[in-house]
Design a protein around this motif. Structure first.
Motif, PDB file in Angstrom:
ATOM      1  N   GLY A  25       0.702  -0.815   0.280  1.00 45.60           N
ATOM      2  CA  GLY A  25      -0.048  -0.007   0.042  1.00 45.60           C
ATOM      3  C   GLY A  25       1.047   1.142  -0.076  1.00 45.60           C
ATOM      4  N   GLU A  27       1.239   3.997  -3.004  1.00 51.73           N
ATOM      5  CA  GLU A  27       0.790   5.905  -2.621  1.00 51.73           C
ATOM      6  C   GLU A  27       2.732   6.454  -2.425  1.00 51.73           C
ATOM      7  OE1 GLU A  27      -1.451   7.421  -1.341  1.00 51.73           O
ATOM      8  OE2 GLU A  27      -2.525   5.925  -2.445  1.00 51.73           O
ATOM      9  N   ARG A  85      -3.740   6.504   3.124  1.00 55.37           N
ATOM     10  CA  ARG A  85      -4.317   6.379   1.677  1.00 55.37           C
ATOM     11  C   ARG A  85      -3.964   4.167   2.338  1.00 55.37           C
ATOM     12  NH1 ARG A  85      -3.590  11.298   0.973  1.00 55.37           N
ATOM     13  NH2 ARG A  85      -1.267  10.606   0.438  1.00 55.37           N
ATOM     14  N   ARG A 142      -5.322   1.192   1.065  1.00 55.25           N
ATOM     15  CA  ARG A 142      -5.760   0.506  -0.536  1.00 55.25           C
ATOM     16  C   ARG A 142      -5.349  -1.026   0.109  1.00 55.25           C
ATOM     17  NH1 ARG A 142      -2.633   4.262  -4.562  1.00 55.25           N
ATOM     18  NH2 ARG A 142      -3.009   2.503  -5.889  1.00 55.25           N
TER      19      ARG A 142
END
Ligand code: GLA
Length: 330
Positions: free
Chosen positions: A76, A80, A130, A134
């Motif tokens: 993840g 990002e 985030r 995710r």
């Protein structure tokens, strides 16, 4: 390079961050270390604590598919950060994994600093939040990642999760803070965490932002369950303000009482405690020298946080308020 990111314990203010509310977490003196070098076109991280190796291409497109399971957090972050080169290294940790002391946010922030050049704590925290959403599919708020990235030594951090303003509050020397494991593993993936978040969204669809709501507004919600969820959030935001003030003026009796009120609200209105957590809090609160105790973090198992006199010894992790994540050359 060597990167270190602490875990965290939340003193008060749970299930408030994702509606722009107030929280009061503290980075702790347990954390994740990554040692390695940049290079290549994949992120290769061996974990001594969790077992196995994460191998993630810098162009990863489906972080949730990474294996072993903890590699989803790494993937993840890679998705990002979008690093231009890979990284090969090893992860060690002094944090207990999956106990509600933010081992995942600690790992995410450590990875972000190892593989990327962003150093602004707010931006790092946003990327890592985030990344968790995710990678692990947990619709988490910003609290854990932000305190891990931005904490200040010897302080708790009052975070306004709407403006993201940070107010450090000094932890007095004459108190101790402990985390005590209730013995139930806590897995947010697949837990009712997402349901609680959805309940809060329903409440906000009826009365507007919970951050701006008062108990009269809450009373207008017809659905009994949604009304209780909203009541927790509204009262918890106020408890964060009151607790920070009580701590600052040395009124530990009041601070402890607010922790117990918070636990009861998380039990009765938000329904994120378990019988074991409730029993542990009740037992700790009758221990000499303890001002208060409550579940910390998401709930559904994990740890209880305890505020006590400095001279009190409790069977658990005695935690020192610590600085946020850092990078060093060695
Ligand atoms: C987890 C989430 C946080 C927060 C807490 C509950 O730790 O990652 O964003 O919502 O639960 O306060």
């Amino acid at each position: 390079m060597r990167v270190y990111a602490p875990g965290r314990v939340n003193l008060i203010g749970d299930h408030t961050d994702y509606t722009g509310g107030l929280v009061l977490p503290m980075a702790i003196d347990l954390g994740t270390t990554i040692v390695g070098e940049r290079g290549g076109d994949s992120i290769v991280l061996r974990s001594h604590a969790a077992g196995g190796t994460a191998r993630v291409a810098i162009s990863v497109s489906d972080p949730a598919a990474a294996t072993p399971p903890w590699a989803r957090y790494v993937a993840g972050v890679v998705a990002e950060v979008q690093p231009e080169q890979g990284f090969v290294g090893a992860i060690t940790t002094t944090l207990p994994l999956g106990k509600g002391l933010s081992s995942s946010a600690s790992l995410e922030v450590a990875v972000a600093l190892a593989i990327g050049d962003e150093r602004d704590p707010h931006r790092v925290a946003g990327m890592c939040q985030r990344a968790e959403q995710r990678g692990a599919g947990v619709p988490c708020g910003i609290m854990d990642q932000l305190v891990v990235a931005a904490a200040i030594d010897e302080h708790v951090l009052l975070i306004d999760c709407r403006s993201l303003a940070l107010t450090p509050v000094k932890v007095p020397d004459d108190v101790a803070i402990y985390a005590v494991d209730c013995g139930e593993a806590r897995h947010l993936v697949g837990s009712p965490y997402a349901d609680r978040r959805a309940d809060c969204a329903l409440a906000e669809a009826i009365i507007g932002p919970l951050r701006d709501a008062d108990l009269d507004d809450v009373g207008q919600i017809a659905d009994e369950r949604i009304r209780r969820r909203a009541r927790h959030v509204v009262t918890e935001n106020q408890r964060v303000v009151d607790f920070a003030a009580a701590l600052a003026r040395g009124d530990y009796g009041r601070a402890g009482a607010l922790m117990i009120e918070s636990h009861n609200s998380l039990r009765n209105d938000f329904e994120v405690t378990t019988t074991r957590l409730d029993e542990l809090v009740a037992r700790l609160c009758t221990t000499t020298g303890v001002f208060g105790a409550r579940v910390t973090g998401a709930g559904f198992g994990g740890c209880v946080v305890v505020l006590s006199e400095a001279s009190t010894t409790i069977d658990g992790w005695r935690l020192r308020p610590s600085a946020g994540a850092r990078v060093s050359a060695g």
